[in-house]
Design an enzyme around this catalytic site. Structure first.
Site, short mmCIF file in Angstrom:
data_model
loop_
_atom_site.label_atom_id
_atom_site.label_comp_id
_atom_site.label_asym_id
_atom_site.label_seq_id
_atom_site.Cartn_x
_atom_site.Cartn_y
_atom_site.Cartn_z
N TYR A 1 0.86 -1.12 0.01
CA TYR A 1 0.07 0.01 0.06
C TYR A 1 0.85 1.41 0.09
O TYR A 1 1.73 1.48 0.84
CB TYR A 1 -1.09 0.00 1.04
CG TYR A 1 -2.06 1.20 1.34
CD1 TYR A 1 -2.94 1.34 0.69
CD2 TYR A 1 -1.40 2.25 2.19
CE1 TYR A 1 -3.60 2.29 0.39
CE2 TYR A 1 -2.52 3.19 2.39
CZ TYR A 1 -3.55 3.56 1.33
OH TYR A 1 -4.35 4.55 1.60
N ASP B 1 9.51 2.65 0.52
CA ASP B 1 8.39 3.46 1.02
C ASP B 1 8.44 3.21 2.59
O ASP B 1 8.03 2.21 2.77
CB ASP B 1 7.04 2.88 0.47
CG ASP B 1 5.92 3.95 0.94
OD1 ASP B 1 5.89 4.68 1.98
OD2 ASP B 1 4.79 3.53 0.51
N LYS C 1 4.05 9.24 8.67
CA LYS C 1 3.81 8.65 10.32
C LYS C 1 4.57 8.90 10.98
O LYS C 1 4.54 9.94 11.93
CB LYS C 1 3.45 7.18 9.86
CG LYS C 1 2.58 6.72 8.69
CD LYS C 1 1.65 5.68 9.12
CE LYS C 1 0.73 5.35 7.79
NZ LYS C 1 -0.39 4.78 8.07
C1 LIG Z 1 3.73 2.22 3.18
C2 LIG Z 1 2.47 3.24 3.06
N1 LIG Z 1 2.78 4.28 2.22
C3 LIG Z 1 1.88 5.44 1.85
C4 LIG Z 1 0.79 5.39 2.67
C5 LIG Z 1 0.00 6.62 2.61
O1 LIG Z 1 0.23 7.56 3.66
P1 LIG Z 1 -1.02 8.54 3.85
O2 LIG Z 1 -2.14 7.71 4.51
O3 LIG Z 1 -0.39 9.60 4.75
O4 LIG Z 1 -1.41 9.22 2.49
C6 LIG Z 1 0.64 4.60 3.66
C7 LIG Z 1 -0.56 4.78 4.54
O5 LIG Z 1 -0.91 3.80 5.31
C8 LIG Z 1 1.29 3.53 4.00
O6 LIG Z 1 1.38 2.63 4.95
#
Ligand SMILES: Cc1ncc(COP(=O)(O)O)c(C=O)c1O
Length: 466
Positions: free
Chosen positions: A153, A256, A284
């Site tokens: 994700y 990521d 986060k």
């Molecule tokens: C690995 C990862 N990348 C990107 C995102 C997207 O982040 P946001 O919810 O701040 O847009 C998340 C959100 O859970 C994530 O876990």
């Protein structure tokens, strides 16, 4: 005829205020929430407040929070060190679309903690961070395609919502030839076509893909652990092999680190696994819940900014987020907060083992103790498709029971439990272990009474794993 004992009663949560709020919210917010991931139908939670590792809903029910807002709240809710600093800084004004020292300090801390990021810019969300990192990779390489792993994700922009989280694995296509599966409508084929799905932990398939199409591929984006499937770990050497392969084919490696950054280690999963990617995304944990995020990477790649690539945002680097990042990252750098979090996760896992082992149920802990899952299976999962072969119905029943008893993991068995520094306080961990134990007993009893499906064949064959 003797009657069998009924399944152990599950305590009933107060729901009056939340039911009323749900009905009211449905009139305005689709699903009654601001995110599909929080729309749990009539069980949708409406929160009142949080403090430390605890959270209270508007009916006054109290829970140990194991979601921590999907990971950002690394220190604890309402952390006074962070909140006081943010309050002090925000009194000088929050949004100028000019640059403040807070942003410079925050990004200097990202550089210092990662040790490899040369240049970095703030965004407001992880979604924006991954979107911009992909664009930078495309601009730098002059190629259009991005490889992403099934089940990973990367947020809610169009390029990220491919092959993310179906329940039915057949939708992902043949294991040897995964298909692009758009999550929901509204994603143009032309966009989806630029994403090539691959299977996590399969380095040979990646080599074949690079050999066939390497000259079209700008980057591979990877969550260092499969955060969307309880943090499934890379096989030993997988990241190293992927790094070598990307270098061989001139393909950029984007880590990521939205979930893992400043959590697995001060330098995130890149430090933890000993990898130097080309680009990385953070969010986060860098802001303890304030909307701070960033993308960055090595000098040469990031040098496409500012002249050759568009990036901006009215709120990028806003004072509140930047100040939160300054304070949170300073705490992570200067205190033993991370060591405490890791130790607390290990303590919780040890307690869960004492509950699970005598039951003879095969299970494995996935992920890292600071962000881990429990999968009921006797084989180590290595990719998203493996989740389907775990006894997730048992997990779901336990999660629902935990919620009713005062601990809140995500009800979806794919989401890991997140530890924060404040979980170390008082009897929090003992409470979770005892709640887990009661919930497991109740779930097993309910299954024995046919309340939910039987254990999957094969998955429960060998006791004592894990
Ligand atoms: C690995 C990862 N990348 C990107 C995102 C997207 O982040 P946001 O919810 O701040 O847009 C998340 C959100 O859970 C994530 O876990």
């Amino acid at each position: 005829m003797a009657t069998e004992p009924a399944a152990r009663p599950t305590p009933a949560l107060r729901r009056e205020a939340q039911t009323a709020m749900y009905q009211r919210a449905l009139g305005t917010l689709p699903g009654g929430t601001d995110s599909n991931f929080r729309a749990w139908g009539k069980d949708t939670v409406y929160v009142d407040r949080g403090k430390g590792g605890m959270v209270w809903d508007v009916d006054g029910n109290e829970y140990v929070d194991l979601r921590m807002g999907y990971g950002p709240v690394i220190l604890g809710h309402g952390d006074e060190r962070v909140d006081d600093y943010v309050n002090e800084r925000m009194r000088k004004g929050v949004s100028f679309s000019l640059t403040s020292e807070d942003e410079v300090v925050a990004m200097e801390l990202v550089k210092e903690l990662t040790g490899w990021v040369d240049k970095v810019r703030m965004t407001v969300s992880g979604t924006e961070a991954t979107m911009h990192a992909m664009r930078v990779a495309r601009a730098y390489t002059g190629r259009d395609k991005i490889v992403k792993f099934e089940g990973q994700y990367h947020g809610v922009h169009d390029y990220a919502l491919i092959s993310v989280s179906p329940d039915d694995m057949s939708e992902l296509g043949d294991a040897d030839a995964p298909v692009r599966l758009a999550w929901g409508r509204g994603i143009p084929d032309a966009v989806a076509d630029t994403i090539i799905p691959a299977r996590y932990n399969d380095i040979e398939a990646l080599r074949r893909l690079f050999e066939a199409r390497g000259d079209e591929i700008a980057a591979i984006i990877v969550e260092p652990v499969l955060g969307n499937a309880q943090g499934i770990l890379p096989k030993p050497g997988f990241h190293q092999a992927m790094r070598a392969l990307t270098e061989e084919f001139g393909i950029l490696l984007i880590f990521d680190e939205v979930k893992t950054g400043f959590r697995f280690a001060r330098g995130g999963a890149a430090e933890f696994f000993g990898i130097r990617p080309d680009l990385a995304t953070y969010a986060k944990a860098m802001g303890n819940g304030y909307p701070a995020a960033a993308f960055g990477g090595r000098e040469e790649v990031m040098s496409v900014l500012p002249d050759k690539v568009s990036h901006g945002g009215t709120y990028a680097g806003n004072r509140v987020a930047a100040a939160a990042a300054v304070k949170t990252l300073t705490i992570i750098k200067e205190t033993n907060a991370l060591e405490t979090i890791h130790e607390t996760g290990r303590r919780l896992q040890a307690g869960l083992r004492t509950v699970l082992d005598p039951k003879g149920i095969p299970y494995v802990f996935t992920g890292h103790p600071c962000m881990f899952g429990i999968m009921f299976t006797d084989t180590d999962p290595s990719e998203y498709r493996d989740w389907a072969n775990t006894d997730h119905e048992l997990y779901d029943a336990i999660a629902v029971g935990m919620h009713a008893r005062g601990a809140m993991p995500e009800p979806d068995s794919r989401e890991p439990w997140f530890m924060c520094e404040a979980h170390a306080a008082g009897d929090t961990i003992d409470r979770v272990i005892s709640i887990f134990s009661d919930s497991l007993d109740a779930a097993l009893e309910a299954r024995a009474h046919g309340a939910f499906g039987p254990e999957p064949t094969g998955a429960m064959a060998h006791p004592g794993a894990g």
